[in-house]
Design a protein around this motif. Structure first.
Motif, mmCIF file in Angstrom:
data_model
loop_
_atom_site.group_PDB
_atom_site.id
_atom_site.type_symbol
_atom_site.label_atom_id
_atom_site.label_comp_id
_atom_site.label_asym_id
_atom_site.label_seq_id
_atom_site.Cartn_x
_atom_site.Cartn_y
_atom_site.Cartn_z
ATOM 1 N N LEU A 328 7.184 -0.143 -22.198
ATOM 2 C CA LEU A 328 6.702 -0.437 -23.169
ATOM 3 C C LEU A 328 4.980 0.554 -23.102
ATOM 4 O O LEU A 328 4.165 1.652 -24.036
ATOM 5 N N PHE A 329 4.453 -0.310 -21.725
ATOM 6 C CA PHE A 329 3.524 0.431 -21.187
ATOM 7 C C PHE A 329 3.110 2.120 -21.184
ATOM 8 O O PHE A 329 1.898 2.816 -21.443
ATOM 9 N N MET A 330 4.381 2.462 -20.041
ATOM 10 C CA MET A 330 4.193 3.679 -19.844
ATOM 11 C C MET A 330 4.591 4.223 -21.171
ATOM 12 O O MET A 330 4.188 6.335 -20.911
ATOM 13 N N LEU A 331 5.427 4.727 -22.339
ATOM 14 C CA LEU A 331 4.854 4.755 -23.170
ATOM 15 C C LEU A 331 3.882 4.940 -24.246
ATOM 16 O O LEU A 331 3.585 5.799 -25.088
ATOM 17 N N CYS A 332 2.938 4.144 -23.913
ATOM 18 C CA CYS A 332 1.727 4.903 -24.340
ATOM 19 C C CYS A 332 0.419 5.365 -23.967
ATOM 20 O O CYS A 332 1.579 6.668 -23.493
ATOM 21 N N ASN A 333 -0.795 5.556 -24.286
ATOM 22 C CA ASN A 333 -1.534 7.139 -24.310
ATOM 23 C C ASN A 333 -1.908 7.269 -22.920
ATOM 24 O O ASN A 333 -2.961 6.428 -22.271
ATOM 25 N N VAL A 334 -0.874 6.638 -21.870
ATOM 26 C CA VAL A 334 -1.269 6.870 -20.433
ATOM 27 C C VAL A 334 -1.561 8.229 -20.401
ATOM 28 O O VAL A 334 -0.802 9.452 -20.093
ATOM 29 N N GLN A 335 -2.750 8.731 -19.966
ATOM 30 C CA GLN A 335 -3.014 10.534 -19.319
ATOM 31 C C GLN A 335 -4.347 10.357 -17.675
ATOM 32 O O GLN A 335 -4.261 9.531 -17.316
ATOM 33 N N PRO A 336 -3.085 11.331 -17.044
ATOM 34 C CA PRO A 336 -2.835 12.691 -17.197
ATOM 35 C C PRO A 336 -1.055 12.167 -17.399
ATOM 36 O O PRO A 336 -0.823 11.122 -16.310
ATOM 37 N N ARG A 337 -0.668 11.946 -17.661
ATOM 38 C CA ARG A 337 1.562 12.198 -17.654
ATOM 39 C C ARG A 337 1.936 13.946 -17.229
ATOM 40 O O ARG A 337 1.568 14.772 -18.144
ATOM 41 N N HIS A 338 2.919 13.343 -16.981
ATOM 42 C CA HIS A 338 3.579 14.916 -17.390
ATOM 43 C C HIS A 338 5.410 14.903 -17.720
ATOM 44 O O HIS A 338 6.040 16.164 -17.522
ATOM 45 N N TYR A 339 5.342 13.645 -17.682
ATOM 46 C CA TYR A 339 6.786 13.653 -16.707
ATOM 47 C C TYR A 339 7.638 13.214 -18.707
ATOM 48 O O TYR A 339 8.479 13.511 -19.486
ATOM 49 N N LEU A 340 7.378 11.814 -18.657
ATOM 50 C CA LEU A 340 7.685 10.695 -20.465
ATOM 51 C C LEU A 340 7.237 11.005 -20.953
ATOM 52 O O LEU A 340 5.606 11.242 -21.255
ATOM 53 N N TRP A 349 -0.978 -0.627 -30.418
ATOM 54 C CA TRP A 349 0.246 -1.081 -30.184
ATOM 55 C C TRP A 349 -0.219 -1.237 -28.670
ATOM 56 O O TRP A 349 0.046 -2.326 -27.956
ATOM 57 N N TYR A 350 -0.891 -1.160 -28.014
ATOM 58 C CA TYR A 350 -1.632 -1.023 -26.882
ATOM 59 C C TYR A 350 -1.971 -2.604 -26.574
ATOM 60 O O TYR A 350 -1.453 -3.261 -25.464
ATOM 61 N N ILE A 351 -2.809 -3.108 -27.229
ATOM 62 C CA ILE A 351 -3.495 -4.295 -27.808
ATOM 63 C C ILE A 351 -2.749 -5.098 -27.539
ATOM 64 O O ILE A 351 -2.204 -6.311 -27.120
ATOM 65 N N VAL A 352 -1.397 -5.092 -28.265
ATOM 66 C CA VAL A 352 -0.919 -5.896 -28.991
ATOM 67 C C VAL A 352 0.055 -6.199 -27.448
ATOM 68 O O VAL A 352 0.464 -7.255 -27.253
#
Length: 410
Positions: A328-340, A349-352
């Motif tokens: 769930l956290f890996m699919l949030c707006n984590v930056q920078p991202r290269h694969y997922l 979403w992140y707050i919930v």
């Protein structure tokens, strides 16, 4: 002696002391995490502005900045794991005979360490593990609130960091003073002195009941030292009784440290309106403050609610279910991202996820730590508490190691 004869904890003094000790064990670590901006600014290439409200562009980070959270967590958790291992498994064999000859207050000096602190709480009623966990939760909340105050005041990062470390030193001093006051409390003395004697008497009474009526042997009154009268304690025998609780608390913290803060701190807000300030406060509020507040709430809730019970299958099921927070956290707006791919881009979403993640961490971990020492005999409770602390530390260390992989997968 029976529980009915136990003295009262006047003014909840012992409860408060364990709360302060819990606060002292984690406040320094939380301030180190809070001062992340200061440390990463020192690692930045070229000129950098050391003000609290500066926002460093994540794409410009060098390798030292990008790996700092992972490395700092790992370096903190590995020594903790080593020393809780020594405290949990070696002290029974190596130090027992030596320490029995020393004064009681020196013998229990190791309780300043987290492992021994849970061991001492294991001798008391189950509710006395809660203040340790609650104090640890407050430590994170206090550190996060301090970060936000520093941001709002615009203090220089080095000044803020200095303030964090001075505050941590004061709290540690308060914890040491509280610890030395603990053995003087009548309530604590009762449970620590009766820890071995009660179980020894119980075993002798059970043997008498097995003898034919009228043939119970009259035992001579012997003068035994504390060491001779103390029942034998087997570390591995105790582990067989508490392995579900031990592995559960290990898994709880493996998941937590695996993504917090290594993954969660790199989530970026999608609300980037000019001058609203949310970009500056997003991580301090939504990540650090929210996590620590809900974690503290979860830990404190066990003082009034302890569901599911220590023998319920629901407890390990809920613990394993927390694995869902990793993707769930890996699919949030984590930056920078290269694969997922990015699935949950909105801040809501992140707050919930953070609310559920942190509350479940505090509540389930506190339940496990409370239940572990209560699944064994009274004279084994102290060692059971130390073993639980070891598996808590093991979860922290494993989570810190996995955080590198989790962040690299994104």
């Amino acid at each position: 002696m029976t529980a009915a004869n136990a003295p009262r904890d006047r003014y909840n003094a012992v409860w408060i002391i364990f709360f302060i000790l819990g606060l002292g064990t984690l406040l320094p670590w939380n301030f180190f995490m809070t001062a992340t901006m200061y440390f990463t600014s020192r690692l930045k290439n070229g000129e950098h502005n050391l003000t609290a409200n500066v926002t460093v562009a994540i794409d410009n980070r060098n390798v030292f900045e990008s790996k700092f959270n992972n490395v700092m967590t790992l370096c903190a958790m590995v020594p903790l794991l080593i020393f809780t291992c020594l405290n949990s498994f070696i002290h029974q064999r190596l130090f027992e005979n030596v320490m029995a000859q020393l004064k009681p207050d020196f013998k229990t000096f190791g309780a300043i360490l987290q492992g021994s602190l849970f061991g001492l709480a294991g001798m008391l009623p189950a509710s006395y593990t809660t203040p340790i966990m609650s104090g640890q939760g407050l430590a994170g909340t206090f550190a996060a609130f301090s970060m936000i105050c520093a941001l709002a005041s615009g203090s220089a990062l080095q000044d803020s960091a200095f303030g964090y470390f001075i505050t941590a030193c004061v709290v540690i001093l308060l914890a040491i003073v509280s610890y030395f006051a603990l053995p003087k409390m009548e309530f604590f003395q009762y449970y620590s002195e009766s820890n071995g004697s009660r179980s020894s008497s119980d075993e002798e009474n059970k043997m008498d009941l097995l003898k034919p009526e009228g043939h119970a042997e009259k035992r001579p009154v012997l003068s035994l030292t504390d060491e001779e009268s103390r029942p034998a304690v087997s570390v591995f025998g105790i582990f067989k009784q508490i392995w579900v609780m031990a592995l559960s608390v290990c898994f709880v913290f493996t998941i937590t440290i695996g993504v917090f803060p290594a993954v969660t701190v790199d989530v970026k807000t999608t609300v980037v309106e000019e001058g609203n300030g949310w970009n500056t406060y997003f991580i301090p509020v939504s990540c650090f403050l929210l996590f620590n507040l809900m974690d503290w709430a979860g830990r404190s809730l066990t003082a009034v609610c302890m569901w599911p019970g220590k023998d319920s299958i629901w407890l390990p099921i809920l613990v394993i279910a927390r694995l869902v927070f990793v993707p769930l956290f890996m699919l949030c707006n984590v930056q920078p991202r290269h694969y997922l791919p990015m699935v949950f881009s909105h801040d809501a979403w992140y707050i919930v996820f953070m609310i559920l993640f942190s509350f479940s961490n505090g509540y389930l971990a506190s339940l496990c730590m409370c239940f572990g020492p209560k699944k064994v005999s009274q004279h084994e409770a102290e060692t059971a508490g130390a073993i639980m602390a070891f598996f808590l530390s093991l979860g922290l260390a494993v989570g810190a190691a996995l955080s590198f992989a989790f962040r690299a997968m994104i």
